[in-house]
Design a protein around this motif. Structure first.
Motif, PDB file in Angstrom:
ATOM      1  N   ILE A   6       0.840  -1.204   0.000  1.00 45.07           N
ATOM      2  CA  ILE A   6       0.000   0.000   0.000  1.00 45.07           C
ATOM      3  C   ILE A   6       0.872   1.250   0.000  1.00 45.07           C
ATOM      4  N   ALA A   7       1.920   1.248   0.823  1.00 46.77           N
ATOM      5  CA  ALA A   7       2.841   2.386   0.863  1.00 46.77           C
ATOM      6  C   ALA A   7       3.466   2.625  -0.499  1.00 46.77           C
ATOM      7  N   ARG A   8       3.848   1.547  -1.165  1.00 43.97           N
ATOM      8  CA  ARG A   8       4.452   1.655  -2.500  1.00 43.97           C
ATOM      9  C   ARG A   8       3.496   2.364  -3.459  1.00 43.97           C
ATOM     10  N   TRP A   9       2.219   2.015  -3.418  1.00 42.49           N
ATOM     11  CA  TRP A   9       1.239   2.637  -4.310  1.00 42.49           C
ATOM     12  C   TRP A   9       0.947   4.076  -3.933  1.00 42.49           C
ATOM     13  N   ALA A  54       9.537   4.208  -5.787  1.00 40.84           N
ATOM     14  CA  ALA A  54       8.399   3.521  -5.163  1.00 40.84           C
ATOM     15  C   ALA A  54       8.397   2.032  -5.511  1.00 40.84           C
ATOM     16  N   PHE A  55       8.756   1.716  -6.729  1.00 42.73           N
ATOM     17  CA  PHE A  55       8.723   0.309  -7.126  1.00 42.73           C
ATOM     18  C   PHE A  55       9.959  -0.464  -6.679  1.00 42.73           C
ATOM     19  N   PHE A  56      10.972   0.239  -6.190  1.00 40.80           N
ATOM     20  CA  PHE A  56      12.137  -0.423  -5.594  1.00 40.80           C
ATOM     21  C   PHE A  56      12.008  -0.552  -4.079  1.00 40.80           C
ATOM     22  N   LEU A  57      10.961   0.035  -3.516  1.00 39.99           N
ATOM     23  CA  LEU A  57      10.751  -0.053  -2.077  1.00 39.99           C
ATOM     24  C   LEU A  57      10.462  -1.505  -1.708  1.00 39.99           C
ATOM     25  N   ALA A 103       3.733  11.139   4.512  1.00 43.38           N
ATOM     26  CA  ALA A 103       4.056  10.790   5.898  1.00 43.38           C
ATOM     27  C   ALA A 103       3.437   9.455   6.284  1.00 43.38           C
ATOM     28  N   ARG A 104       2.216   9.228   5.876  1.00 45.28           N
ATOM     29  CA  ARG A 104       1.537   7.958   6.188  1.00 45.28           C
ATOM     30  C   ARG A 104       2.232   6.794   5.488  1.00 45.28           C
ATOM     31  N   ALA A 105       2.605   6.970   4.246  1.00 41.15           N
ATOM     32  CA  ALA A 105       3.292   5.898   3.520  1.00 41.15           C
ATOM     33  C   ALA A 105       4.653   5.609   4.147  1.00 41.15           C
ATOM     34  N   LEU A 106       5.364   6.656   4.553  1.00 43.55           N
ATOM     35  CA  LEU A 106       6.651   6.455   5.231  1.00 43.55           C
ATOM     36  C   LEU A 106       6.452   5.678   6.527  1.00 43.55           C
ATOM     37  N   GLN A 107       5.405   6.036   7.265  1.00 43.61           N
ATOM     38  CA  GLN A 107       5.115   5.359   8.519  1.00 43.61           C
ATOM     39  C   GLN A 107       4.732   3.897   8.286  1.00 43.61           C
TER      40      GLN A 107
END
Length: 117
Positions: A6-9, A54-57, A103-107
């Motif tokens: 989800i974070a990646r997206w 994002a796609f390498f995360l 911030a939410r995706a990082l978290q």
């Protein structure tokens, strides 16, 4: 692991808006408005970099987490400050929402970056 996907997206979606901003600014510039080329280039470069990153995360790749932080956050803060100073409140609100999403995706991704260390 679902949170990492989800974070990646979220990162890819926010970064895609940077590319859209570059396209919109280019269109505005083609209509005679003054938009510096470096601003358009910066939106495009940070957007493309954000999408790629994002796609390498992935699990145990904290360098990608940090790179996303460095690539996406400063430019969005720059946009927020600029839009607020020019009293473009709707755009400033969108900028703030993007910062919250980042911030939410990082978290969400944080726990996966340090697994095994």
């Amino acid at each position: 692991m679902r949170e990492l996907a989800i974070a990646r997206w979220i990162f890819a979606g926010v970064a895609a808006t940077y590319v859209l901003s570059a396209a919109m600014l280019l269109w505005v510039r083609s209509r005679g408005e003054v938009v510096p080329g470096w601003v358009i280039g910066a939106w495009l470069a940070t957007g493309v970099a954000g999408i790629v990153l994002a796609f390498f995360l992935a699990r145990e790749r904290p360098v990608v987490w940090w790179a996303l932080l460095v690539v996406l956050v400063p430019w969005m803060i720059y946009a927020l400050v600029g839009d607020a100073l020019e009293k473009h409140w709707f755009m400033a609100g969108l900028d703030a929402a993007a910062l919250i999403a980042i911030a939410r995706a990082l978290q969400m991704a944080w726990p996966f970056m340090w697994h095994g260390f």
